[in-house]
Design a protein around this motif. Structure first.
Motif, PDB file in Angstrom:
ATOM      1  N   LEU A  75       0.824  -1.215   0.000  1.00  0.00           N
ATOM      2  CA  LEU A  75       0.000   0.000   0.000  1.00  0.00           C
ATOM      3  C   LEU A  75       0.858   1.264   0.000  1.00  0.00           C
ATOM      4  O   LEU A  75       0.533   2.239  -0.690  1.00  0.00           O
ATOM      5  CB  LEU A  75      -0.943  -0.008   1.204  1.00  0.00           C
ATOM      6  CG  LEU A  75      -2.048  -1.060   1.164  1.00  0.00           C
ATOM      7  CD1 LEU A  75      -2.783  -1.118   2.497  1.00  0.00           C
ATOM      8  CD2 LEU A  75      -3.021  -0.768   0.030  1.00  0.00           C
ATOM      9  N   LEU A  76       1.935   1.256   0.759  1.00  0.00           N
ATOM     10  CA  LEU A  76       2.818   2.427   0.796  1.00  0.00           C
ATOM     11  C   LEU A  76       3.468   2.649  -0.569  1.00  0.00           C
ATOM     12  O   LEU A  76       3.549   3.786  -1.053  1.00  0.00           O
ATOM     13  CB  LEU A  76       3.891   2.258   1.875  1.00  0.00           C
ATOM     14  CG  LEU A  76       3.397   2.245   3.315  1.00  0.00           C
ATOM     15  CD1 LEU A  76       4.536   1.909   4.264  1.00  0.00           C
ATOM     16  CD2 LEU A  76       2.747   3.574   3.684  1.00  0.00           C
ATOM     17  N   HIS A  77       3.908   1.580  -1.187  1.00  0.00           N
ATOM     18  CA  HIS A  77       4.538   1.683  -2.507  1.00  0.00           C
ATOM     19  C   HIS A  77       3.522   2.174  -3.543  1.00  0.00           C
ATOM     20  O   HIS A  77       3.829   3.046  -4.364  1.00  0.00           O
ATOM     21  CB  HIS A  77       5.125   0.329  -2.917  1.00  0.00           C
ATOM     22  CG  HIS A  77       6.025   0.412  -4.102  1.00  0.00           C
ATOM     23  ND1 HIS A  77       5.558   0.344  -5.391  1.00  0.00           N
ATOM     24  CD2 HIS A  77       7.367   0.572  -4.188  1.00  0.00           C
ATOM     25  CE1 HIS A  77       6.581   0.449  -6.222  1.00  0.00           C
ATOM     26  NE2 HIS A  77       7.689   0.598  -5.520  1.00  0.00           N
ATOM     27  N   ALA A  78       2.308   1.642  -3.488  1.00  0.00           N
ATOM     28  CA  ALA A  78       1.264   2.067  -4.423  1.00  0.00           C
ATOM     29  C   ALA A  78       0.916   3.547  -4.245  1.00  0.00           C
ATOM     30  O   ALA A  78       0.507   4.211  -5.200  1.00  0.00           O
ATOM     31  CB  ALA A  78       0.011   1.209  -4.243  1.00  0.00           C
ATOM     32  N   ALA A  79       1.103   4.056  -3.030  1.00  0.00           N
ATOM     33  CA  ALA A  79       0.836   5.468  -2.747  1.00  0.00           C
ATOM     34  C   ALA A  79       1.992   6.369  -3.175  1.00  0.00           C
ATOM     35  O   ALA A  79       1.949   7.577  -3.000  1.00  0.00           O
ATOM     36  CB  ALA A  79       0.552   5.663  -1.256  1.00  0.00           C
TER      37      ALA A  79
END
Length: 143
Positions: A18-22
């Motif tokens: 999720l952090l990477h996708a953000a």
């Protein structure tokens, strides 16, 4: 115990995705400065934000921790040492200017990622605002 994942757990992977996708970029398993054999699960080194995702059993979650019946005293000491080490690591990082975010593995990944993103964004703003004459609201000063 050797079969238990100590890194790249399901909870960590879900949060990292999720952090990477953000659009956030981070270091994984980053060494704790000045503390050998200790690692930060997800580290934002430029803004000194450390994210640690603790397993309920290994770190003594007040909601989900269980106490093994066999060899109970040995396990109690082991888990107490883990919790003391967690406190020591947090205190050490905070003394070095890091913001430490600790989460239990049962906290939903989306909730963790939202908190982490807000903290990282806030720390970035704190670091760039003085350089650009910005107030906390993001507005330029008139002076």
């Amino acid at each position: 115990m050797s079969r238990q994942a100590s890194k790249d757990t399901a909870a960590e992977l879900a949060v990292r995705r999720l952090l990477h996708a953000a659009g956030l970029r981070y270091r994984v398993e980053f060494p704790v400065p000045g503390m050998p054999r200790r690692r930060i699960d997800v580290a934002f080194t430029s803004v000194k934000v450390a994210v640690l995702i603790d397993g309920c059993f290994w770190h003594g979650c007040p909601e989900h921790a269980t106490q093994p019946k066999a060899n109970a005293e040995w396990w109690r000491q082991k888990l107490d040492r883990n919790m003391a080490r967690d406190r020591e690591t947090t205190e050490h990082l905070e003394a070095q200017g890091w913001v430490v975010l600790r989460f239990w593995e049962h906290v939903p990944a989306g909730e963790v990622a939202t908190t982490v993103r807000a903290t990282v964004d806030g720390e970035r703003l704190k670091r760039i605002a003085p350089k650009h004459g910005l107030r906390k609201s993001g507005q330029a000063t008139d002076e």
